[in-house]
Motif scaffolding. Structure first.
Motif, PDB file in Angstrom:
ATOM      1  N   LEU A 266      -7.640   0.967  22.227  1.00 40.78           N
ATOM      2  CA  LEU A 266      -7.714   0.291  20.935  1.00 40.78           C
ATOM      3  C   LEU A 266      -8.710  -0.866  20.946  1.00 40.78           C
ATOM      4  N   GLN A 267      -8.790  -1.578  22.061  1.00 40.45           N
ATOM      5  CA  GLN A 267      -9.778  -2.668  22.156  1.00 40.45           C
ATOM      6  C   GLN A 267     -11.198  -2.122  22.045  1.00 40.45           C
TER       7      GLN A 267
ATOM      8  N   ARG B 269     -16.093  -0.911  18.776  1.00 38.52           N
ATOM      9  CA  ARG B 269     -17.030   0.048  18.204  1.00 38.52           C
ATOM     10  C   ARG B 269     -16.978   0.060  16.679  1.00 38.52           C
ATOM     11  N   LEU B 270     -15.796  -0.117  16.098  1.00 39.67           N
ATOM     12  CA  LEU B 270     -15.686  -0.165  14.643  1.00 39.67           C
ATOM     13  C   LEU B 270     -16.418  -1.374  14.079  1.00 39.67           C
ATOM     14  N   VAL B 271     -16.289  -2.498  14.760  1.00 43.74           N
ATOM     15  CA  VAL B 271     -16.986  -3.708  14.323  1.00 43.74           C
ATOM     16  C   VAL B 271     -18.496  -3.515  14.416  1.00 43.74           C
ATOM     17  N   ALA B 272     -18.947  -2.829  15.467  1.00 46.85           N
ATOM     18  CA  ALA B 272     -20.381  -2.563  15.619  1.00 46.85           C
ATOM     19  C   ALA B 272     -20.877  -1.669  14.485  1.00 46.85           C
ATOM     20  N   GLY B 273     -19.989  -0.821  13.957  1.00 42.66           N
ATOM     21  CA  GLY B 273     -20.312  -0.019  12.787  1.00 42.66           C
ATOM     22  C   GLY B 273     -21.315   1.089  13.003  1.00 42.66           C
ATOM     23  N   ASP B 274     -21.435   1.612  14.209  1.00 42.40           N
ATOM     24  CA  ASP B 274     -22.450   2.639  14.460  1.00 42.40           C
ATOM     25  C   ASP B 274     -21.885   4.056  14.492  1.00 42.40           C
ATOM     26  N   ALA B 275     -20.578   4.227  14.123  1.00 42.76           N
ATOM     27  CA  ALA B 275     -19.976   5.556  14.137  1.00 42.76           C
ATOM     28  C   ALA B 275     -18.781   5.590  13.186  1.00 42.76           C
ATOM     29  N   THR B 276     -18.342   6.786  12.866  1.00 44.07           N
ATOM     30  CA  THR B 276     -17.170   6.936  12.009  1.00 44.07           C
ATOM     31  C   THR B 276     -15.901   6.747  12.843  1.00 44.07           C
TER      32      THR B 276
ATOM     33  N   ALA C 103     -13.468   8.814  13.139  1.00 47.15           N
ATOM     34  CA  ALA C 103     -13.186  10.057  13.862  1.00 47.15           C
ATOM     35  C   ALA C 103     -14.032  10.144  15.138  1.00 47.15           C
ATOM     36  N   GLN C 104     -15.295   9.761  15.055  1.00 45.76           N
ATOM     37  CA  GLN C 104     -16.162   9.788  16.234  1.00 45.76           C
ATOM     38  C   GLN C 104     -15.693   8.771  17.280  1.00 45.76           C
ATOM     39  N   ILE C 105     -15.304   7.616  16.815  1.00 43.76           N
ATOM     40  CA  ILE C 105     -14.831   6.573  17.729  1.00 43.76           C
ATOM     41  C   ILE C 105     -13.524   7.000  18.380  1.00 43.76           C
ATOM     42  N   ALA C 106     -12.631   7.594  17.593  1.00 40.51           N
ATOM     43  CA  ALA C 106     -11.353   8.062  18.143  1.00 40.51           C
ATOM     44  C   ALA C 106     -11.590   9.036  19.282  1.00 40.51           C
ATOM     45  N   GLN C 107     -12.487   9.965  19.079  1.00 40.52           N
ATOM     46  CA  GLN C 107     -12.779  10.947  20.123  1.00 40.52           C
ATOM     47  C   GLN C 107     -13.442  10.281  21.327  1.00 40.52           C
ATOM     48  N   ALA C 108     -14.329   9.324  21.069  1.00 44.62           N
ATOM     49  CA  ALA C 108     -15.058   8.665  22.154  1.00 44.62           C
ATOM     50  C   ALA C 108     -14.141   7.850  23.066  1.00 44.62           C
ATOM     51  N   VAL C 109     -13.071   7.288  22.497  1.00 38.72           N
ATOM     52  CA  VAL C 109     -12.182   6.454  23.320  1.00 38.72           C
ATOM     53  C   VAL C 109     -10.999   7.237  23.881  1.00 38.72           C
ATOM     54  N   GLY C 110     -10.967   8.559  23.639  1.00 37.59           N
ATOM     55  CA  GLY C 110      -9.974   9.390  24.308  1.00 37.59           C
ATOM     56  C   GLY C 110      -8.850   9.930  23.463  1.00 37.59           C
ATOM     57  N   TYR C 111      -8.866   9.667  22.160  1.00 40.52           N
ATOM     58  CA  TYR C 111      -7.820  10.234  21.320  1.00 40.52           C
ATOM     59  C   TYR C 111      -8.146  11.682  21.018  1.00 40.52           C
ATOM     60  N   VAL C 112      -7.124  12.530  21.024  1.00 34.70           N
ATOM     61  CA  VAL C 112      -7.305  13.957  20.790  1.00 34.70           C
ATOM     62  C   VAL C 112      -7.690  14.213  19.342  1.00 34.70           C
ATOM     63  N   SER C 113      -7.134  13.431  18.423  1.00 35.64           N
ATOM     64  CA  SER C 113      -7.441  13.624  17.011  1.00 35.64           C
ATOM     65  C   SER C 113      -7.533  12.278  16.305  1.00 35.64           C
ATOM     66  N   ALA C 114      -8.228  12.284  15.181  1.00 34.75           N
ATOM     67  CA  ALA C 114      -8.348  11.068  14.379  1.00 34.75           C
ATOM     68  C   ALA C 114      -6.994  10.650  13.828  1.00 34.75           C
ATOM     69  N   THR C 115      -6.142  11.619  13.552  1.00 37.90           N
ATOM     70  CA  THR C 115      -4.798  11.320  13.036  1.00 37.90           C
ATOM     71  C   THR C 115      -4.002  10.518  14.073  1.00 37.90           C
TER      72      THR C 115
END
Length: 142
Positions: free
Chosen positions: A111-112, A117-124, A126-138
């Motif tokens: 989450l940190q 990454r969300l603050v940086a604003g360079d991805a959606t 869903a993309q960030i969720a996948q990048a940090v290891g979550y299986v799904s955006a949900t």
């Protein structure tokens, strides 16, 4: 010896003159002496005496491993085997050292990083969720 260390050792020895004070005060003064030794110029010497393979050392290594692999699925059983601890012992010692379970620690790291990454604003999201290891955006949104 520093003046503070001399003072603590002197107070500790003076307890011999007041045996009724030994039980309530000796432990505190001994802790102060140890603290002053570790913080003083000779601090590295007593640190070398401490055992290298303790539960705390193993928990530190587990925490480092989780930090390096927080995007990967976490298997407590596999980590416990690598740390030479039972899963219950790992959980107990990890929680005592960090205030959270290994899984919660991993979630916190994810989450940190996602927040950064969300603050940086360079991805959606869903993309960030996948990048940090979550299986799904949900799963991430929950």
């Amino acid at each position: 010896m520093t003046p503070e260390l001399v003072d603590a050792v002197t107070r500790w020895v003076q307890l011999l003159d007041a045996p009724e004070d030994i039980r309530p005060l000796a432990g505190r003064i001994e802790s102060e002496i140890l603290y002053r030794l570790l913080r003083g110029p000779l601090g590295p010497v007593p640190r070398q005496w401490s055992p290298a393979d303790t539960a705390t050392t193993r928990v530190r290594e587990v925490a480092r491993w989780i930090c390096a692999h927080y995007t990967e699925p976490l298997s407590i059983d596999a980590i416990a085997v690598a740390a030479h601890m039972s899963p219950a012992s790992l959980h107990r010692h990890f929680k005592a050292a960090t205030g959270m379970s290994p899984l919660k620690y991993q979630k916190s790291l994810r989450l940190q990083e996602a927040r950064r990454r969300l603050v940086a604003g360079d991805a959606t999201a869903a993309q960030i969720a996948q990048a940090v290891g979550y299986v799904s955006a949900t799963q991430f949104n929950r």
